[in-house]
Design a protein around this motif. Structure first.
Motif, PDB file in Angstrom:
ATOM      1  N   GLU B 219     -30.827  71.452 -13.778  1.00 59.00           N
ATOM      2  CA  GLU B 219     -31.649  71.846 -12.633  1.00 59.00           C
ATOM      3  C   GLU B 219     -32.353  73.154 -12.940  1.00 59.00           C
ATOM      4  O   GLU B 219     -31.957  73.869 -13.835  1.00 59.00           O
ATOM      5  CB  GLU B 219     -30.758  72.063 -11.403  1.00 59.00           C
ATOM      6  CG  GLU B 219     -30.354  70.780 -10.725  1.00 59.00           C
ATOM      7  CD  GLU B 219     -29.494  71.068  -9.500  1.00 59.00           C
ATOM      8  OE1 GLU B 219     -29.385  72.267  -9.132  1.00 59.00           O
ATOM      9  OE2 GLU B 219     -28.940  70.118  -8.935  1.00 59.00           O
ATOM     10  N   ILE B 220     -33.385  73.431 -12.145  1.00 52.24           N
ATOM     11  CA  ILE B 220     -34.045  74.740 -12.273  1.00 52.24           C
ATOM     12  C   ILE B 220     -33.034  75.820 -11.894  1.00 52.24           C
ATOM     13  O   ILE B 220     -32.335  75.694 -10.882  1.00 52.24           O
ATOM     14  CB  ILE B 220     -35.258  74.812 -11.326  1.00 52.24           C
ATOM     15  CG1 ILE B 220     -36.272  73.730 -11.670  1.00 52.24           C
ATOM     16  CG2 ILE B 220     -35.852  76.215 -11.290  1.00 52.24           C
ATOM     17  CD1 ILE B 220     -37.441  74.156 -12.481  1.00 52.24           C
ATOM     18  N   ASP B 221     -32.971  76.849 -12.706  1.00 53.47           N
ATOM     19  CA  ASP B 221     -32.102  77.991 -12.446  1.00 53.47           C
ATOM     20  C   ASP B 221     -32.391  78.534 -11.043  1.00 53.47           C
ATOM     21  O   ASP B 221     -33.540  78.768 -10.682  1.00 53.47           O
ATOM     22  CB  ASP B 221     -32.404  79.059 -13.514  1.00 53.47           C
ATOM     23  CG  ASP B 221     -31.499  80.260 -13.388  1.00 53.47           C
ATOM     24  OD1 ASP B 221     -30.767  80.349 -12.378  1.00 53.47           O
ATOM     25  OD2 ASP B 221     -31.519  81.098 -14.308  1.00 53.47           O
ATOM     26  N   ARG B 222     -31.312  78.721 -10.253  1.00 52.79           N
ATOM     27  CA  ARG B 222     -31.512  79.188  -8.870  1.00 52.79           C
ATOM     28  C   ARG B 222     -32.220  80.523  -8.808  1.00 52.79           C
ATOM     29  O   ARG B 222     -32.989  80.792  -7.883  1.00 52.79           O
ATOM     30  CB  ARG B 222     -30.155  79.319  -8.181  1.00 52.79           C
ATOM     31  CG  ARG B 222     -29.650  77.998  -7.700  1.00 52.79           C
ATOM     32  CD  ARG B 222     -28.558  78.236  -6.701  1.00 52.79           C
ATOM     33  NE  ARG B 222     -28.209  76.992  -6.060  1.00 52.79           N
ATOM     34  CZ  ARG B 222     -27.226  76.869  -5.202  1.00 52.79           C
ATOM     35  NH1 ARG B 222     -26.505  77.927  -4.906  1.00 52.79           N
ATOM     36  NH2 ARG B 222     -26.952  75.714  -4.650  1.00 52.79           N
ATOM     37  N   LYS B 223     -31.924  81.367  -9.776  1.00 52.34           N
ATOM     38  CA  LYS B 223     -32.565  82.681  -9.766  1.00 52.34           C
ATOM     39  C   LYS B 223     -34.063  82.552 -10.048  1.00 52.34           C
ATOM     40  O   LYS B 223     -34.824  83.486  -9.820  1.00 52.34           O
ATOM     41  CB  LYS B 223     -31.914  83.602 -10.809  1.00 52.34           C
ATOM     42  CG  LYS B 223     -30.683  84.313 -10.270  1.00 52.34           C
ATOM     43  CD  LYS B 223     -29.967  85.064 -11.340  1.00 52.34           C
ATOM     44  CE  LYS B 223     -30.427  86.495 -11.438  1.00 52.34           C
ATOM     45  NZ  LYS B 223     -29.625  87.269 -12.390  1.00 52.34           N
ATOM     46  N   LYS B 224     -34.458  81.404 -10.605  1.00 52.94           N
ATOM     47  CA  LYS B 224     -35.876  81.254 -10.939  1.00 52.94           C
ATOM     48  C   LYS B 224     -36.610  80.366  -9.933  1.00 52.94           C
ATOM     49  O   LYS B 224     -37.826  80.257  -9.974  1.00 52.94           O
ATOM     50  CB  LYS B 224     -36.010  80.653 -12.349  1.00 52.94           C
ATOM     51  CG  LYS B 224     -35.419  81.552 -13.424  1.00 52.94           C
ATOM     52  CD  LYS B 224     -36.240  81.481 -14.701  1.00 52.94           C
ATOM     53  CE  LYS B 224     -36.013  82.647 -15.625  1.00 52.94           C
ATOM     54  NZ  LYS B 224     -34.636  82.816 -16.101  1.00 52.94           N
ATOM     55  N   GLN B 225     -35.839  79.722  -9.029  1.00 52.33           N
ATOM     56  CA  GLN B 225     -36.444  78.715  -8.168  1.00 52.33           C
ATOM     57  C   GLN B 225     -37.640  79.266  -7.360  1.00 52.33           C
ATOM     58  O   GLN B 225     -38.705  78.653  -7.325  1.00 52.33           O
ATOM     59  CB  GLN B 225     -35.398  78.149  -7.205  1.00 52.33           C
ATOM     60  CG  GLN B 225     -35.906  76.993  -6.340  1.00 52.33           C
ATOM     61  CD  GLN B 225     -36.331  75.793  -7.184  1.00 52.33           C
ATOM     62  OE1 GLN B 225     -35.553  75.275  -8.001  1.00 52.33           O
ATOM     63  NE2 GLN B 225     -37.575  75.357  -7.025  1.00 52.33           N
ATOM     64  N   ALA B 226     -37.433  80.424  -6.750  1.00 48.60           N
ATOM     65  CA  ALA B 226     -38.501  80.953  -5.902  1.00 48.60           C
ATOM     66  C   ALA B 226     -39.756  81.241  -6.732  1.00 48.60           C
ATOM     67  O   ALA B 226     -40.873  80.925  -6.317  1.00 48.60           O
ATOM     68  CB  ALA B 226     -38.033  82.238  -5.215  1.00 48.60           C
ATOM     69  N   ALA B 227     -39.538  81.803  -7.913  1.00 48.92           N
ATOM     70  CA  ALA B 227     -40.686  82.118  -8.770  1.00 48.92           C
ATOM     71  C   ALA B 227     -41.368  80.834  -9.228  1.00 48.92           C
ATOM     72  O   ALA B 227     -42.599  80.767  -9.314  1.00 48.92           O
ATOM     73  CB  ALA B 227     -40.233  82.945  -9.963  1.00 48.92           C
ATOM     74  N   VAL B 228     -40.567  79.792  -9.506  1.00 47.54           N
ATOM     75  CA  VAL B 228     -41.147  78.512  -9.898  1.00 47.54           C
ATOM     76  C   VAL B 228     -41.981  77.942  -8.752  1.00 47.54           C
ATOM     77  O   VAL B 228     -43.094  77.462  -8.957  1.00 47.54           O
ATOM     78  CB  VAL B 228     -40.025  77.531 -10.331  1.00 47.54           C
ATOM     79  CG1 VAL B 228     -40.553  76.107 -10.387  1.00 47.54           C
ATOM     80  CG2 VAL B 228     -39.446  77.951 -11.669  1.00 47.54           C
TER      81      VAL B 228
END
Lengths: 415, 430, 403
Positions: B219-228
Motif C-alpha cells: 500500500e501507499i505509505d501512510r506518511k506519504k498518502q496526503a502528499a500523494v
C-alpha cells in the motif's frame, strides 16, 4: 553698454517675482459645501471656510459670503476638521537619541535639538491629518528635559516651533531604572552603574531634584551674591513657580498615585501622561483637577496589545474619564503599537466616547492643555489655517485625509 | 495520530451537521444583508433544524407559535464571517521539521483557546484552520466552527487541503523554492516507483512467474498518502506565497497541482503577474504596507486588496488574532478607503471564502437551505462603533454580547478597581 | 624664537618648534632641483577664479620649498640645479587630505572624557607609522591630523606631511576638532545623546565667553570665537548639522563641517554663513542624490573637499565630475580648497613661490582615471614614482615659455 540693460531686466523680474509671491500669500481660498467639525463646537453643515495668508478669514454656514476673486474649492460630501494635535508624539524610535543617559536628571536638555523635519514619522503623521505635535524627551530618564510643540511641516525646526519650552517631563515607574546596575566594586566602566535601580530609587531622584530646586528658590530670595543654580535646577524652579508645565509619565495605578503624591508634596501641578490605569484612580484625578494625556486607548488586553510597565489597559477608561469630568486628551504616546492618532480617537469612540468628545480630545483639548488654543486646535476666524479635509467622517474606519493644510498650505502627499 | 485523522475523515468526508439548535428559530431584523441578494428591511428569518427555511419581509411571514424568537428588530442581521485561512487556535501551529505532509491540525487545535472566543466576538462563524506559514509541506487543515468542547464538536469539514509555504525564514528564497520542488519531485518519484512495481507484479503474474492467487499487497505509505493525494489532485493545496518574488514559482506550481494561493501583502512588483491568477486568492491580514524608494526616499503606500481588485482577481480577507486587523470592520475600512466597494469587501469575508472552501452551498450568504449561521450587529458592519450582539450557529445561539465575560472585564473594570488583573478564560467556562 | 617663548604659557608652542626642528631634515646643503614639464598647474582656482597654468615651464625647488616658478627662475639657479624632466606630463599641486586620523583613532581620542579641546593631535603623531607610506602613492602630500570624532571636543589638529624616511609636523596647531556624530555619543560616558552633546558645547562656549579666568580648555574655545582658530565639526544628519550651525551662529564663528551627509537640507545656511564642508568619499553605489551633492554644493557656492582613505580622494573627485561637478572645482577640492579649509593655504595646496614643494605628476588630466600617476614629491623630495633626469639644453626654451 549691455550691463545696465541686463540689470534693469533683472530688477524687473525680481520685482515681478516678489509680487507673485506676495499675491500667493494673500491669495484667498474658499472651501465650500463642506461638513465642518470646528473643534469644541457643534458641527456646521453645508459650511464655508475662507482662508488667506495662512489664517482663517471667515467660517460659517450660508451667511458666509465667498469674497470676490477667491479660489473656490468645492468640498461636497467631505468633512473638514481642525488639524489634529498629538500631545505626546515620539519623534524617533531610537531611545538613545531621546535621552541623555549619562545622568538620570537632565531637566534642561531640549528634545528640539534632536528634530529632523524630514523624519518619515512626521510625514506619516501629516498624511494622517496631524498638523502639530508635542514632543518630549524619551522615558529613559527620571527627568528627561524640555518638550516642545511644533507643526509637522517645515524645513527647519525653528520655523516649525509653536512653543519651544512647552513642558518638562518626569517619568515614574520602572523604565528609568531598567537595565541599571548597582555599584558592587571593581571598575566602574559604564554609566549604568550610576542610575537608580528601583522604583524607590527613581522617586528618590525626583525628590532630590525638586528639593534642590526648592533650596535654590529660597536662596535666590535671600542672598544675591550666591553662584547661580545649575541650568537644570533653574528649569525645576520654573516648574515649582508654576511657569512651566510638568508632565509626569505614569502608567500603572501605583505610579499614577505616586505622581500625584510627589506633585502635592512639592506643590506643583502636573499633567499625567500615558495613564493606562487612570480608571483605577479616577476619583483622585478628579479631586486634584489633573489633566490626563491618555496614551493609545486602542491598546487593550483583549486584542493582545502589550500592557506596558505593569499596567492593565482597559477599553472602559475613556468613558470613565469622561463620566467623572476629568479633562483628557488622546495621544499616540510611547506605545510602539499605537495607531495613527485619528484611529486612536476612533477606538475611543468605539469604546464609548461621544463623537465630538473623541475629536475634541485630539484637537481643541490638546491645544488648551498646551496653552495654544488661541492659535490652533479649532477652526475659527483669526486662527491658524491648519485643517484636514477628510473623505468621510474622520471617525469612520474608511476615512482618509484627502488633503492636510498647515498655515493654509497643502502639505500632504497624494496617496 | 493517524487514527484521529482517519476518524475525522470518516465522520466528516461529507458535511455532517449535528443540529445544534432548537427545531424552530425566528429572527426578527431591522435589516437583513443577505450578501447574494438584495437587503431586506423589517425582515424575518426562520430556521428549522439549523437551516434557513424562510427569509422574507415581516409582513409576508407568520412566525409559528412554537418558534423561539430572537428579537433584533432594531439591529442588522447578516451571515457570519468565513475565514478561508487561519493558523489560530492551535497549540503550536508550526512543526519545526520542514516536510511533514502527514500531520493534521486536528491534533493541535485547542477548543479552549481564546482565539475561538475572539472569533465569535467578531462574528466569525467558520474558520479554516491550517498549519502556520513556517513549514514547507505542513499538513492538512480542518474547517471548524469556533464553538464546541472538542475538535470533533467543532469540525465542519475535514480533508480540506494541505498547507504549503514558500516563506523563507532565515534562508534564501531560492533555497526555499528549490526545497519545495525537490519535495514534490520526491513524492512523484515515489509514486512512479510504486506504480512501476505494481505493473511489474501484474506483468509477472500474467506471465505466470507469480501464482495467480497471490495478491498485490503493498500500500501507499501512510506518511506519504496526503502528499500523494496532493500530487494526484485529490487534495487541494493551500500555498502561502509571502511576496511578489515567489509568485512566479507559485503560478508554475499551480499548473500541476490544485492550489489555492494565500498571498502576503508585498505584491506591487508583481502587479503584471496578478492578472494571471485565475481563481480567488486569500490575502494576509496585513493589507497595507509602505515602500520607500531607495533613490528618492519617497514613501509610497500600497494596498494588496486594491491591487487584486484592479487585476480583477476575487480575494478573501484574513483576520489577525490580535490588534486592529483582527476586527472585520477595520479590514473593510482599509478596503473601502483604498477604493474597493462595500459589497466586494463584504463578499471577501463571506461568499468568496465559502466558495474557496467548497462550502458555498452551505455558508457565506443568507439563502433558503443554507446553514443558519447568522450574526446580529448593533449597526453597520463597516463602522467602528458596531458590535456583534449575538451569533447564531446552525440555529443555536452561541454568543451574546451581554454575557461576554471579557467585555465585561474590559468595560466594567473601573467599578471594581481591586479585582484581579487577569481572568483566565477556562475559569469562566462557556 | 622669542615670540614662541612668550606664547609658551598658553599654547606650549615651544614644543612644536623643537619638534619641527628635530623632525625636519636640514636641507641647506642640498642641491637645487629644476623640475620641468609641458604643463604645470601652479594653483587651481576656486569659484570663478581660473586655474594658474604654465606650459613648457619649470619649478625651482630649494630647501623643500618652491623657490621660483616659471619665468622668474634666475638663469644662475637654472645652471646650478639638477634637472628633472617630466616631458609631456602635467604637474599639479599635491593633494591635501583635510582631516584624518590615519587609522590611529585610539591615540587621537581621550576615552575618559568627551570634552578635551586643549589636547594636541601633534603629540600623538608617530613619524614612523607605516600608513604614511600610502599617502604618496595616492598623491597626498600633506594632511590635517585631526582628533578622532569620538570626542565632542576632541582637541587641536595639526598639519603634517609624509617624508622620505619619516613624517613630520608642518604646523602643530592648525585647527580645533569637534564632533556631534554618533561616534561622539558613547554609552559609557557623557554625553550619550545629541541633546547632551549640544548642551555640553553650548554650556562650555557660554562659560568661555563670560568667564573671567578660564582654563586651557576653554581658552581654546575663546580662540575659536575670536577667529584665531578654525573649528572643524563632524556632523552628518540634519539634526547634527542644524545643531552645529546654530552653535556657530550663537557664538559667532564660521565652522567647517566634516561629513555633512544631509548637507542639501541645510544648503542655504551653509552658503549664507560661509561654512566649508569636508565630504566623506563618494561611493559609486550611493544614491544619485548623494553623488550629486558636490555639484549642488558648488552651485550654492559652498567650498568643499573630500576626506577619507587617501586612495579614495581622486576617485571621489572624478565621480563627482561624472555627476555634474565642474572640473575646476573638483581639482580645487583635491588641492587648494582643503588647504584653505584647515587654514593652511599659505603653506600647502598650491605651487606658488614659498609654498612647500609638494606636487604630483600625472600623465594626463588629474580627473581622468586612465591617466597614469607618474610621481609624488613632498618637500622637494621624490617620495613616489620616477624622477627622470633631463638635459640642460631645454633651459632656453623654458625661459621663453610662460603663462
Amino acid at each position: 553698454m549691455t550691463r545696465p540693460i541686463v540689470q534693469v531686466l533683472l530688477q524687473a523680474s525680481v520685482t515681478l517675482l516678489l509680487t507673485a509671491l506676495a499675491t500667493a500669500q494673500q491669495e484667498v481660498t474658499a472651501y465650500t459645501n463642506a461638513h465642518i467639525l470646528p473643534g469644541g463646537k457643534p458641527t456646521i453643515s453645508n459650511a464655508t471656510m475662507v482662508v488667506s495668508g495662512g489664517k482663517i478669514l471667515a467660517l460659517g454656514g450660508a451667511d458666509v459670503k465667498v469674497p470676490d476673486g477667491a479660489k473656490v474649492i468645492d468640498c461636497k460630501g467631505m468633512t473638514i476638521t481642525p488639524g489634529l494635535i498629538d500631545a505626546s508624539f515620539q519623534s524617533s524610535n531610537n531611545q538613545q537619541d531621546l535621552n541623555e543617559q549619562s545622568e538620570e536628571v537632565t531637566p534642561h536638555l531640549r528634545i528640539l535639538d534632536n528634530i529632523d523635519p524630514e523624519d518619515p514619522l512626521f510625514r506619516r503623521a501629516r498624511n494622517n491629518g496631524v498638523t502639530a505635535v508635542h514632543i518630549m524627551p524619551g522615558t529613559r530618564n527620571v527627568i528627561g528635559g524640555l518638550g516642545c510643540v511644533i507643526k509637522t511641516y517645515g524645513s527647519d525646526p525653528k520655523s516649525m516651533v509653536i512653543k519651544a519650552d512647552a513642558s518638562m517631563r518626569i517619568v515614574m515607574g520602572a523604565e528609568p531604572s531598567n537595565g541599571n546596575r548597582a555599584i558592587r566594586g571593581g571598575r566602574v566602566n559604564s554609566m549604568y552603574y550610576r542610575r537608580p535601580t528601583s522604583r524607590m530609587g527613581v522617586i528618590w531622584s525626583v525628590r532630590r531634584a525638586f528639593y534642590d530646586a526648592k533650596e535654590a528658590l529660597t536662596k535666590t530670595q535671600g542672598a544675591p551674591g550666591d553662584a547661580p543654580p545649575s541650568p537644570g535646577t533653574q528649569i525645576m524652579m520654573q516648574v515649582l513657580q508654576g511657569k512651566l508645565t510638568a508632565v509626569t509619565t505614569a502608567r500603572s495605578e501605583q505610579d499614577l498615585r505616586t505622581a500625584l503624591r510627589i506633585a502635592e508634596e512639592f506643590g506643583y501641578e502636573t499633567v499625567i501622561d500615558e495613564a493606562q490605569d487612570a480608571y483605577m484612580v479616577a476619583d483622585e484625578l478628579a479631586k486634584k483637577n489633573a489633566v490626563v494625556m491618555l496614551g493609545a486607548p486602542s491598546a487593550e488586553t483583549i486584542s493582545g496589545s502589550a500592557a506596558q510597565d505593569g499596567s492593565a489597559p482597559r477599553s472602559g477608561t475613556v468613558a470613565v474619564l469622561a463620566s467623572k469630568g476629568i479633562r483628557f486628551v488622546i495621544t499616540t504616546g510611547t506605545n510602539p503599537s499605537a495607531l495613527p492618532l485619528i484611529r486612536e480617537a476612533m477606538f475611543a469612540h468605539r469604546f464609548g466616547l461621544g463623537p465630538q468628545l473623541a475629536l475634541d480630545a485630539i484637537t481643541i483639548e490638546p491645544a488648551k492643555l498646551l496653552g495654544l488654543d488661541d492659535r490652533i486646535g479649532s477652526l475659527a476666524t483669526g486662527k491658524d489655517a491648519d485643517f484636514v479635509i477628510w473623505s468621510h467622517n474622520p471617525l469612520d474606519p474608511a476615512a482618509v485625509a484627502v488633503s492636510v493644510h498647515i498655515n493654509g498650505m497643502s502639505v500632504s502627499q497624494p496617496r | 495520530m493517524n487514527h484521529s485523522l482517519l476518524r475525522i475523515a470518516i465522520v466528516c468526508t461529507t458535511i455532517a451537521i449535528p443540529a445544534l439548535g432548537q427545531d424552530l428559530v425566528a429572527i426578527k431584523a431591522k435589516t437583513i444583508h443577505t450578501i447574494t441578494g438584495p437587503s431586506i428591511q423589517d425582515g424575518v428569518i426562520l430556521l428549522q433544524n439549523g437551516r434557513i427555511k424562510t427569509i422574507a419581509k415581516a409582513s409576508d411571514v407568520e412566525i409559528p407559535w412554537s418558534a423561539t424568537v430572537i428579537d433584533a428588530s432594531d439591529k442588522i442581521v447578516m451571515p457570519t464571517w468565513v475565514l478561508a485561512h487561519s493558523s489560530g487556535g492551535m497549540r503550536g501551529s508550526n512543526e519545526s521539521m520542514q516536510n511533514v505532509p502527514w500531520l493534521t491540525v486536528a491534533d493541535a487545535i485547542d477548543p479552549a483557546s481564546t482565539y475561538f472566543e475572539g472569533m465569535l466576538r467578531n462574528g466569525v462563524g467558520t474558520v479554516h484552520v491550517l498549519p502556520g506559514n513556517n513549514t514547507l509541506l505542513a499538513g492538512s487543515g480542518l474547517v471548524v466552527r469556533p464553538f464546541g468542547r472538542t475538535v470533533e464538536d467543532m469540525t465542519v469539514a475535514a480533508n480540506t487541503g494541505m498547507k504549503m509555504s514558500l516563506l523563507a525564514r532565515g534562508g534564501s528564497r531560492l533555497q526555499k523554492i528549490r526545497e519545495m520542488r525537490r519535495a514534490i519531485a520526491e513524492i512523484r518519484e515515489y509514486l512512479a516507483n510504486f506504480h512501476r512495481e505494481k505493473a511489474e507484479f501484474e506483468k509477472e503474474q500474467a506471465a505466470g512467474a507469480i501464482p495467480e492467487d497471490k495478491k498485490w499487497e503493498k500500500e501507499i505509505d501512510r506518511k506519504k498518502q496526503a502528499a500523494v493525494d496532493l500530487i494526484e489532485k485529490k487534495l487541494k493545496g493551500w500555498l502561502y506565497v509571502p511576496s511578489f518574488a515567489e509568485l512566479d514559482e507559485a503560478l508554475r506550481m499551480g499548473k500541476d497541482l490544485d492550489l489555492n494561493f494565500v498571498l502576503g501583502a508585498n505584491l506591487d512588483e508583481a502587479m503584471p503577474l496578478l492578472t494571471k491568477l485565475k481563481a480567488a486568492v486569500v490575502l494576509d491580514d496585513a493589507l497595507e504596507y509602505f515602500e520607500t524608494d531607495p533613490e528618492t526616499r519617497k514613501e509610497k503606500q500600497y494596498c494588496s486588496a486594491k491591487m487584486l481588485a484592479d487585476a480583477g482577481v476575487p480575494f478573501a480577507l484574513s483576520l489577525a488574532s490580535s490588534g486592529p486587523s483582527s476586527y472585520p470592520w477595520w479590514q473593510f475600512g482599509t478596503c473601502v478607503r483604498n477604493g474597493i466597494s462595500r459589497q466586494q469587501a463584504l463578499e471577501a469575508l463571506t461568499m468568496v471564502p465559502a466558495k474557496m472552501l467548497g462550502l458555498s452551498d452551505q455558508i457565506g450568504s443568507l439563502e433558503v437551505g443554507k446553514l443558519g449561521n447568522i450574526q446580529i450587529l448593533t449597526g453597520d458592519p463597516l463602522q467602528a462603533t458596531t458590535w456583534v450582539d449575538t451569533v447564531v450557529l446552525e440555529g443555536a445561539v452561541v454568543y451574546e454580547r451581554s454575557k461576554d465575560p471579557r467585555l465585561k472585564y474590559l468595560f466594567e473594570a473601573a467599578k471594581k478597581a481591586d479585582e484581579p488583573k487577569a481572568t483566565s478564560k477556562k475559569d469562566e467556562g462557556k | 624664537m622669542q615670540i614662541l617663548m612668550k606664547r609658551r604659557t598658553t599654547g606650549a608652542l615651544l614644543f612644536t618648534a623643537l619638534c619641527t626642528a628635530h623632525l625636519c631634515p636640514t636641507q641647506l646643503s642640498a642641491q637645487d632641483v629644476l623640475v620641468q614639464a609641458s604643463k604645470i598647474v601652479v594653483a587651481y582656482g576656486e569659484g570663478s577664479t581660473a586655474a594658474t597654468v604654465l606650459t613648457d615651464s619649470a619649478l625651482l625647488l630649494r630647501d623643500g620649498k618652491i623657490a621660483f616658478v616659471g619665468a622668474d627662475i634666475p638663469a644662475e639657479a637654472r645652471r646650478a640645479a639638477r634637472v628633472v624632466d617630466y616631458g609631456k606630463a602635467t604637474i599639479s599641486p599635491g593633494f591635501v587630505l583635510a582631516a584624518t586620523t590615519l587609522g590611529r583613532d585610539a591615540d587621537l581620542a581621550e576615552g575618559a572624557l568627551a570634552f578635551t579641546p586643549d589636547l594636541r593631535a601633534a603629540e600623538a603623531f608617530d613619524p614612523w607609522q607605516k600608513e604614511l607610506a600610502q599617502l604618496a602613492t595616492a598623491g597626498v602630500t600633506s594632511f590635517g591630523l585631526a582628533p578622532s570624532p569620538r570626542n565632542v571636543a576632541g582637541g587641536i589638529g595639526a598639519l603634517a606631511k609624509a617624508g622620505k624616511k619619516q613624517g613630520r609636523i608642518e604646523t602643530a596647531e592648525a585647527f580645533v576638532g569637534f564632533s556631534l556624530t554618533r561616534a561622539a555619543r558613547s554609552q559609557e560616558r557623557m554625553p550619550t545623546s545629541l541633546m547632551g552633546a549640544l548642551e555640553m558645547l553650548r554650556d562650555s562656549f557660554k562659560t568661555a565667553r563670560v568667564g573671567v579666568q578660564v582654563g586651557p580648555d576653554l581658552a581654546v574655545l575663546r580662540q575659536v570665537m575670536s577667529g584665531q582658530r578654525r573649528a572643524l565639526i563632524h556632523a552628518d544628519t540634519f539634526a547634527e548639522l542644524n545643531g552645529a550651525l546654530d552653535l556657530a551662529k550663537n557664538f559667532n564663528f564660521a565652522p567647517v563641517i566634516i561629513g555633512a551627509r544631509d548637507a542639501d537640507k541645510v544648503m542655504a545656511k551653509l552658503a549664507e554663513r560661509g561654512v566649508g564642508v569636508v565630504l566623506a568619499p563618494l561611493n559609486p553605489k550611493a544614491r544619485i542624490a548623494d553623488l550629486e551633492l558636490p555639484k549642488k554644493l558648488a552651485k550654492a557656492g559652498v567650498p568643499f573637499c573630500f576626506a577619507g582613505r587617501p586612495d579614495q580622494l581622486r576617485f571621489s573627485a572624478a565621480l563627482a565630475v561624472r555627476y555634474g561637478l565642474d572640473r575646476n572645482v573638483a581639482n580645487a577640492a583635491l588641492t587648494r580648497t582643503p588647504a584653505n579649509l584647515i587654514g593652511a593655504l599659505t603653506t600647502v595646496g598650491s605651487l606658488r613661490q614659498g609654498c612647500g614643494a609638494d606636487f604630483v605628476v600625472f600623465e594626463g588630466d588629474l580627473l581622468d582615471l586612465g591617466s597614469r600617476h607618474v610621481a609624488t614629491w613632498v618637500d622637494g623630495e621624490n617620495l613616489h614614482g620616477e624622477s627622470p633626469a633631463g638635459a640642460k639644453t631645454s633651459q632656453t626654451t623654458n625661459s621663453a615659455g610662460g603663462r
